[in-house]
Design a protein around this motif. Sequence first.
Motif, PDB file in Angstrom:
ATOM      1  N   ARG A 295       0.819  -1.222   0.000  1.00  0.00           N
ATOM      2  CA  ARG A 295       0.000   0.000   0.000  1.00  0.00           C
ATOM      3  C   ARG A 295       0.855   1.276   0.000  1.00  0.00           C
ATOM      4  O   ARG A 295       0.316   2.379  -0.061  1.00  0.00           O
ATOM      5  N   LYS A 296       2.167   1.106   0.066  1.00  0.00           N
ATOM      6  CA  LYS A 296       3.053   2.244   0.181  1.00  0.00           C
ATOM      7  C   LYS A 296       2.921   3.160  -1.038  1.00  0.00           C
ATOM      8  O   LYS A 296       2.902   2.704  -2.177  1.00  0.00           O
ATOM      9  N   ASN A 297       2.829   4.467  -0.782  1.00  0.00           N
ATOM     10  CA  ASN A 297       2.745   5.503  -1.821  1.00  0.00           C
ATOM     11  C   ASN A 297       1.463   5.437  -2.642  1.00  0.00           C
ATOM     12  O   ASN A 297       1.399   6.010  -3.741  1.00  0.00           O
ATOM     13  N   ALA A 298       0.431   4.772  -2.134  1.00  0.00           N
ATOM     14  CA  ALA A 298      -0.834   4.685  -2.872  1.00  0.00           C
ATOM     15  C   ALA A 298      -1.458   6.070  -3.052  1.00  0.00           C
ATOM     16  O   ALA A 298      -1.866   6.445  -4.161  1.00  0.00           O
ATOM     17  N   LYS A 299      -1.536   6.838  -1.969  1.00  0.00           N
ATOM     18  CA  LYS A 299      -2.143   8.172  -2.057  1.00  0.00           C
ATOM     19  C   LYS A 299      -1.313   9.104  -2.928  1.00  0.00           C
ATOM     20  O   LYS A 299      -1.860   9.912  -3.683  1.00  0.00           O
ATOM     21  N   SER A 300       0.002   8.980  -2.836  1.00  0.00           N
ATOM     22  CA  SER A 300       0.869   9.839  -3.653  1.00  0.00           C
ATOM     23  C   SER A 300       0.632   9.595  -5.137  1.00  0.00           C
ATOM     24  O   SER A 300       0.539  10.544  -5.927  1.00  0.00           O
ATOM     25  N   CYS A 301       0.524   8.322  -5.525  1.00  0.00           N
ATOM     26  CA  CYS A 301       0.271   7.994  -6.939  1.00  0.00           C
ATOM     27  C   CYS A 301      -1.069   8.546  -7.396  1.00  0.00           C
ATOM     28  O   CYS A 301      -1.189   9.087  -8.514  1.00  0.00           O
ATOM     29  N   LEU A 302      -2.082   8.439  -6.530  1.00  0.00           N
ATOM     30  CA  LEU A 302      -3.402   8.954  -6.879  1.00  0.00           C
ATOM     31  C   LEU A 302      -3.384  10.474  -7.051  1.00  0.00           C
ATOM     32  O   LEU A 302      -3.889  11.006  -8.052  1.00  0.00           O
ATOM     33  N   TYR A 303      -2.800  11.177  -6.070  1.00  0.00           N
ATOM     34  CA  TYR A 303      -2.785  12.636  -6.117  1.00  0.00           C
ATOM     35  C   TYR A 303      -1.986  13.149  -7.310  1.00  0.00           C
ATOM     36  O   TYR A 303      -2.400  14.089  -8.003  1.00  0.00           O
TER      37      TYR A 303
ATOM     38  N   ALA B  14      -3.570  15.281 -10.388  1.00  0.00           N
ATOM     39  CA  ALA B  14      -3.011  16.603 -10.698  1.00  0.00           C
ATOM     40  C   ALA B  14      -2.503  16.654 -12.135  1.00  0.00           C
ATOM     41  O   ALA B  14      -2.724  17.640 -12.865  1.00  0.00           O
ATOM     42  N   LEU B  15      -1.837  15.594 -12.555  1.00  0.00           N
ATOM     43  CA  LEU B  15      -1.304  15.542 -13.922  1.00  0.00           C
ATOM     44  C   LEU B  15      -2.427  15.523 -14.949  1.00  0.00           C
ATOM     45  O   LEU B  15      -2.322  16.125 -16.027  1.00  0.00           O
ATOM     46  N   ALA B  16      -3.531  14.842 -14.623  1.00  0.00           N
ATOM     47  CA  ALA B  16      -4.676  14.809 -15.531  1.00  0.00           C
ATOM     48  C   ALA B  16      -5.291  16.196 -15.691  1.00  0.00           C
ATOM     49  O   ALA B  16      -5.634  16.614 -16.807  1.00  0.00           O
ATOM     50  N   ILE B  17      -5.430  16.913 -14.586  1.00  0.00           N
ATOM     51  CA  ILE B  17      -6.015  18.263 -14.638  1.00  0.00           C
ATOM     52  C   ILE B  17      -5.132  19.201 -15.459  1.00  0.00           C
ATOM     53  O   ILE B  17      -5.616  19.956 -16.318  1.00  0.00           O
TER      54      ILE B  17
ATOM     55  N   VAL C 127      -5.267  18.197 -19.269  1.00  0.00           N
ATOM     56  CA  VAL C 127      -6.520  18.619 -19.906  1.00  0.00           C
ATOM     57  C   VAL C 127      -6.531  20.130 -20.109  1.00  0.00           C
ATOM     58  O   VAL C 127      -6.994  20.642 -21.139  1.00  0.00           O
ATOM     59  N   GLY C 128      -5.985  20.853 -19.141  1.00  0.00           N
ATOM     60  CA  GLY C 128      -5.950  22.308 -19.238  1.00  0.00           C
ATOM     61  C   GLY C 128      -5.113  22.808 -20.406  1.00  0.00           C
ATOM     62  O   GLY C 128      -5.522  23.721 -21.138  1.00  0.00           O
ATOM     63  N   ILE C 129      -3.954  22.207 -20.628  1.00  0.00           N
ATOM     64  CA  ILE C 129      -3.074  22.708 -21.694  1.00  0.00           C
ATOM     65  C   ILE C 129      -3.492  22.204 -23.080  1.00  0.00           C
ATOM     66  O   ILE C 129      -2.940  22.631 -24.091  1.00  0.00           O
ATOM     67  N   LEU C 130      -4.495  21.293 -23.113  1.00  0.00           N
ATOM     68  CA  LEU C 130      -5.007  20.863 -24.416  1.00  0.00           C
ATOM     69  C   LEU C 130      -5.634  22.032 -25.190  1.00  0.00           C
ATOM     70  O   LEU C 130      -5.729  21.999 -26.418  1.00  0.00           O
ATOM     71  N   TYR C 131      -6.066  23.063 -24.455  1.00  0.00           N
ATOM     72  CA  TYR C 131      -6.718  24.205 -25.094  1.00  0.00           C
ATOM     73  C   TYR C 131      -5.717  25.155 -25.741  1.00  0.00           C
ATOM     74  O   TYR C 131      -6.119  26.110 -26.426  1.00  0.00           O
ATOM     75  N   ILE C 132      -4.447  24.928 -25.511  1.00  0.00           N
ATOM     76  CA  ILE C 132      -3.428  25.768 -26.160  1.00  0.00           C
ATOM     77  C   ILE C 132      -3.284  25.313 -27.616  1.00  0.00           C
ATOM     78  O   ILE C 132      -2.997  24.144 -27.881  1.00  0.00           O
ATOM     79  N   PRO C 133      -3.488  26.191 -28.586  1.00  0.00           N
ATOM     80  CA  PRO C 133      -3.457  25.798 -30.010  1.00  0.00           C
ATOM     81  C   PRO C 133      -2.039  25.600 -30.536  1.00  0.00           C
ATOM     82  O   PRO C 133      -1.493  26.428 -31.270  1.00  0.00           O
ATOM     83  N   ASN C 134      -1.463  24.483 -30.138  1.00  0.00           N
ATOM     84  CA  ASN C 134      -0.102  24.184 -30.570  1.00  0.00           C
ATOM     85  C   ASN C 134       0.037  22.665 -30.649  1.00  0.00           C
ATOM     86  O   ASN C 134      -0.304  21.948 -29.699  1.00  0.00           O
ATOM     87  N   ILE C 135       0.532  22.159 -31.768  1.00  0.00           N
ATOM     88  CA  ILE C 135       0.618  20.716 -31.970  1.00  0.00           C
ATOM     89  C   ILE C 135       1.578  20.072 -30.964  1.00  0.00           C
ATOM     90  O   ILE C 135       1.294  19.016 -30.391  1.00  0.00           O
ATOM     91  N   ALA C 136       2.727  20.718 -30.745  1.00  0.00           N
ATOM     92  CA  ALA C 136       3.708  20.162 -29.803  1.00  0.00           C
ATOM     93  C   ALA C 136       3.122  20.073 -28.401  1.00  0.00           C
ATOM     94  O   ALA C 136       3.306  19.073 -27.685  1.00  0.00           O
ATOM     95  N   VAL C 137       2.398  21.127 -28.014  1.00  0.00           N
ATOM     96  CA  VAL C 137       1.779  21.134 -26.684  1.00  0.00           C
ATOM     97  C   VAL C 137       0.716  20.031 -26.587  1.00  0.00           C
ATOM     98  O   VAL C 137       0.550  19.395 -25.545  1.00  0.00           O
ATOM     99  N   SER C 138      -0.016  19.798 -27.673  1.00  0.00           N
ATOM    100  CA  SER C 138      -1.044  18.750 -27.683  1.00  0.00           C
ATOM    101  C   SER C 138      -0.421  17.376 -27.467  1.00  0.00           C
ATOM    102  O   SER C 138      -0.978  16.532 -26.754  1.00  0.00           O
TER     103      SER C 138
ATOM    104  N   LEU D 158       0.294   9.269 -18.634  1.00  0.00           N
ATOM    105  CA  LEU D 158       0.980   9.120 -17.341  1.00  0.00           C
ATOM    106  C   LEU D 158      -0.009   9.263 -16.190  1.00  0.00           C
ATOM    107  O   LEU D 158       0.095   8.557 -15.170  1.00  0.00           O
ATOM    108  N   ALA D 159      -0.962  10.189 -16.345  1.00  0.00           N
ATOM    109  CA  ALA D 159      -1.969  10.384 -15.299  1.00  0.00           C
ATOM    110  C   ALA D 159      -2.812   9.125 -15.113  1.00  0.00           C
ATOM    111  O   ALA D 159      -3.094   8.714 -13.982  1.00  0.00           O
TER     112      ALA D 159
END
Length: 235
Positions: free
Chosen positions: A11-19, A23-26, A29-40, A49-50
């Motif tokens: 169970r070690k680091n379970a919460k860390s992996c979740l958090y 955070a990485l998912a949020i 998703v946020g930077i997907l709105y930047i109109p740049n292919i490299a950023v996408s 990874l999220a």
Amino acid sequence: MDTIKLPSSCRKNAKSCLYIGIALAIISVGILYIPNIAVSFIAAFGIILAYLGIRIGLSKSGQPQFGLVLCHDHLQFHHRYGGWALPWRQIDRFGIPCVGRGFERLELNYIGIRLNDEQFLLDTLSPRLCAHLLTEQRSALYAALRQECPSGTCPSDHLLEDDYYHTHSGKIYHGLKAMFANRMANMRQMTGYDLLIDQSVLEQSPEQFLRLARDFRNQGMAHSITSSNDSACKS
């Protein structure tokens, strides 16, 4: 002796992996709105990874809080798919299993338990737990077989366990329980131990656990003998 519950390192680091995954998912998703292919592309990689982080975190969270519990009269093993409990009188000895020939010996990353009667354990195991233990302990089987045959070309009857098992007392098992019983017999032949516990379950060192388990077993056996003598005297 008081009961000692040993936390599972699974169970070690379970919460860390979740958090981190959330955070990485949020962020991704946020930077997907930047109109740049490299950023996408970066955002898509971040979402992958999220997903992995959240999945690992959820998997770890599903593991039991305590992997092993030492009581005055028995030892418990907890797995996400079940568990077992062995009275100290059913355990002959503990140790770290080794494989190999002559002076070349390889220690396996497991705690070995030699049983006095395998039938007691087999009667309490669920087929579901047998299936998962057969899979998880396959690395120990491969390591033992490699030591017996370094070239890796030797045929072995141990790679696929038979689904039929006949105990010394005459009881017959079929299916997954029989396969697990045959695995235990094979491991006893190659390592001297029937039952294996992955050391990754332990937060402390294997040597610390072995000292603790042996102390509990010795005191539990002594208490059992004393109780038997007291009962005999009263009768």
